[in-house]
Scaffold this motif. Structure first.
Motif, PDB file in Angstrom:
ATOM      1  N   LEU A 191      30.327  31.748  87.067  1.00  0.00           N
ATOM      2  CA  LEU A 191      29.285  31.239  87.947  1.00  0.00           C
ATOM      3  C   LEU A 191      28.207  30.526  87.139  1.00  0.00           C
ATOM      4  N   HIS A 192      27.711  29.430  87.693  1.00  0.00           N
ATOM      5  CA  HIS A 192      26.543  28.748  87.129  1.00  0.00           C
ATOM      6  C   HIS A 192      25.619  28.387  88.278  1.00  0.00           C
ATOM      7  N   LEU A 193      24.347  28.783  88.190  1.00  0.00           N
ATOM      8  CA  LEU A 193      23.344  28.509  89.224  1.00  0.00           C
ATOM      9  C   LEU A 193      22.529  27.292  88.819  1.00  0.00           C
ATOM     10  N   VAL A 194      22.552  26.268  89.683  1.00  0.00           N
ATOM     11  CA  VAL A 194      21.922  24.996  89.333  1.00  0.00           C
ATOM     12  C   VAL A 194      20.475  24.949  89.802  1.00  0.00           C
ATOM     13  N   HIS A 195      19.703  24.100  89.151  1.00  0.00           N
ATOM     14  CA  HIS A 195      18.281  23.800  89.429  1.00  0.00           C
ATOM     15  C   HIS A 195      17.497  24.992  89.999  1.00  0.00           C
ATOM     16  N   ILE A 196      17.544  26.115  89.307  1.00  0.00           N
ATOM     17  CA  ILE A 196      16.790  27.294  89.751  1.00  0.00           C
ATOM     18  C   ILE A 196      15.300  27.048  89.506  1.00  0.00           C
ATOM     19  N   SER A 197      14.492  27.419  90.516  1.00  0.00           N
ATOM     20  CA  SER A 197      13.077  27.049  90.499  1.00  0.00           C
ATOM     21  C   SER A 197      12.130  28.237  90.396  1.00  0.00           C
ATOM     22  N   THR A 198      12.665  29.474  90.339  1.00  0.00           N
ATOM     23  CA  THR A 198      11.782  30.639  90.386  1.00  0.00           C
ATOM     24  C   THR A 198      12.156  31.697  89.364  1.00  0.00           C
ATOM     25  N   SER A 199      11.145  32.364  88.849  1.00  0.00           N
ATOM     26  CA  SER A 199      11.354  33.490  87.937  1.00  0.00           C
ATOM     27  C   SER A 199      12.123  34.608  88.622  1.00  0.00           C
ATOM     28  N   GLU A 200      11.845  34.831  89.899  1.00  0.00           N
ATOM     29  CA  GLU A 200      12.511  35.922  90.610  1.00  0.00           C
ATOM     30  C   GLU A 200      14.025  35.737  90.629  1.00  0.00           C
ATOM     31  N   ALA A 201      14.491  34.513  90.841  1.00  0.00           N
ATOM     32  CA  ALA A 201      15.927  34.247  90.834  1.00  0.00           C
ATOM     33  C   ALA A 201      16.504  34.421  89.431  1.00  0.00           C
ATOM     34  N   ILE A 202      15.773  33.993  88.423  1.00  0.00           N
ATOM     35  CA  ILE A 202      16.252  34.131  87.047  1.00  0.00           C
ATOM     36  C   ILE A 202      16.370  35.598  86.661  1.00  0.00           C
ATOM     37  N   GLN A 203      15.420  36.393  87.068  1.00  0.00           N
ATOM     38  CA  GLN A 203      15.509  37.827  86.771  1.00  0.00           C
ATOM     39  C   GLN A 203      16.724  38.457  87.455  1.00  0.00           C
ATOM     40  N   THR A 204      17.044  38.004  88.655  1.00  0.00           N
ATOM     41  CA  THR A 204      18.244  38.476  89.342  1.00  0.00           C
ATOM     42  C   THR A 204      19.501  38.105  88.560  1.00  0.00           C
ATOM     43  N   ILE A 205      19.512  36.899  88.022  1.00  0.00           N
ATOM     44  CA  ILE A 205      20.651  36.427  87.227  1.00  0.00           C
ATOM     45  C   ILE A 205      20.785  37.218  85.937  1.00  0.00           C
ATOM     46  N   LEU A 206      19.668  37.471  85.272  1.00  0.00           N
ATOM     47  CA  LEU A 206      19.704  38.238  84.021  1.00  0.00           C
ATOM     48  C   LEU A 206      20.214  39.659  84.255  1.00  0.00           C
TER      49      LEU A 206
END
Length: 451
Positions: A238-253
């Motif tokens: 999976l690769h998540l494109v053009h993520i704009s928020t810290s909250e989404a990045i923390q979910t990914i991490l």
């Protein structure tokens, strides 16, 4: 050895740091890296005082040819990329017509691209509800990855791209896992964002901040979480494109720590603008996900500087100028950004915030090359393609419409002063752009295929 080109005296950015070195290029490859190269060369470039780094690999570009070539074409799009320091790009399966959702459509795009590109290029395949039985043929034809939308992009044009439903997402991920392919996802909750957009437009809420509020942070987080859940179930990369928020990045991490094979990109416009600036810029700054509020942007900067964003892309999404008219709801959503990735982010991240230059190179070149399995690109090393850019950290300029190479010369960055400048772009040893002469020579770009 007689070299085709030697780049002398620059601050060369390697994986572990920056060193004053010479680079020798022969037969389109880097053949020598040394403190001093004294051998003969057909051409010598003096890079004193400049950074010498691998060119950007932009994995998120919309060219729109064929079918909507009036929006952007391979010639103008690749010129823009070259002028901005990009040496390779991967083209999205939309906004061209037909969308790249089967081999016939891919063949049309392959044919259209020949002898038009000034930089190297590759293509995505699309995942839509109607093409589950076409994924293997696209994979076999050499697409580098696949792309789908969770946000709403329904169209009444028969050959246009549309978003997936959950069944398609699940079955598509199963198939792509079997094919060992990466699925790249635009992650926003379609139902909520579409409903709020209608509500806000009906109530006359037209500001940049209100547009951001109509696509709230939780809609990105929810879609990211859903994609991750499906990836856990199917084993799909999976690769998540053009993520704009810290909250989404923390979910990914968190998902990555749990063993999910997932990476994340963001884009310069999320670091360069805030929602309250969108009104001043106008619809040229409309995009999805939206430009966020200042406090949200600050947290996104923390993620970038802490190494939690894997790489940067332009999400160059051009259109004709008439489609950027009207209020925030009526205008086309997409930013023309291919020509201002390297310089802008070098200024913002390296010069203003102290990011190490070799870490910057990871963000624009090394990591995407590794993730997309392009082993001959992405770093300055012997035997790699001589895809090299020169960056002068001491030059400043203002983005002006007349200097843009886009087919439609509008950009959210018009009028912005950038304290950094790409002065040369070299693709496989061929100078394709220099600051004095602009675009140089004929198109030299070649197809990068996963075959």
């Amino acid at each position: 050895m007689n070299f085709d080109l030697v780049i002398k005296g620059g601050n060369v950015v390697l994986r572990d740091g920056v060193y004053k070195l010479d680079i020798g290029i022969k037969d389109e490859k880097i053949s020598c890296i040394a403190e001093h190269i004294t051998d003969d060369a057909k051409e010598v470039i003096d890079a004193a005082g400049q950074y010498v780094m691998p060119g950007m690999i932009d994995t998120h570009v919309h060219i729109s040819e064929p079918g909507r070539t009036e929006w952007e074409g391979f010639e103008t799009g690749s010129k823009s990329l070259a002028a901005g320091g990009t040496t390779s790009y991967v083209e999205m399966p939309l906004n061209a017509l037909p969308a790249t959702i089967n081999k016939e459509a891919l063949d049309l795009k392959l044919e259209a691209a020949v002898n038009q590109n000034y930089v190297d290029y590759a293509f995505y395949g699309g995942l839509v509800p109607e093409n589950l039985d076409k994924l293997k043929e696209l994979s076999d034809a050499g697409v580098l990855a696949f792309k789908c939308f969770l946000s709403d992009i329904t169209s009444d044009i028969p050959e246009d791209f549309v978003n997936v439903d959950d069944y398609t997402l699940y079955k598509g991920m199963q198939k792509l896992a079997e094919l060992d392919q990466i699925l790249c996802i635009h992650a926003e909750n379609a139902s909520v964002t579409s409903g709020l957009a209608k509500e806000y437009e009906r109530e006359g809420k037209n500001s940049g901040v209100e547009y951001a509020e109509s696509r709230p942070i939780f809609t990105e987080v929810e879609a990211v979480s859903r994609a991750i859940l499906f990836a856990k179930e199917t084993g799909c990369k999976l690769h998540l494109v053009h993520i704009s928020t810290s909250e989404a990045i923390q979910t990914i991490l968190k998902a990555r720590a749990e063993g999910v094979d997932v990476t994340v990109e963001s884009c310069p416009h999320y670091f360069a603008f805030t929602a309250d600036q969108v009104d001043e810029i106008g619809p040229r700054a409309k995009c999805q996900p939206p430009i966020r509020k200042a406090e949200d942007q600050a947290r996104l900067w923390d993620e970038l500087l802490n190494g939690n964003i894997d790489w940067l892309t332009s999400d160059h999404s051009p259109c004709t100028e008439d489609l950027k008219q009207g209020n925030i709801w009526e205008a086309w959503g997409g930013i023309s950004g291919a020509q201002n990735n390297v310089d802008l982010m070098f200024d913002l991240a390296v010069k203003q915030r102290g990011l190490a230059v070799n870490k910057f190179v990871d963000l624009i070149a090394t990591t995407p090359a590794e993730r997309f399995n392009i082993p001959h690109k992405g770093e300055i090393a012997v035997s790699k393609d001589a895809d090299i850019i020169l960056v002068d950290p001491n030059q400043s300029y203002t983005v002006k419409r007349e200097n843009l190479y886009y087919k439609n010369k509008h950009s959210a960055y018009e009028g912005r002063k950038i304290d950094c400048r790409v002065t040369k772009t070299i693709v496989r040893g061929n100078v394709v752009f220099d600051l004095e002469n602009g675009i140089v020579g004929e198109p030299v770009g070649k197809l990068i295929s996963a075959k």
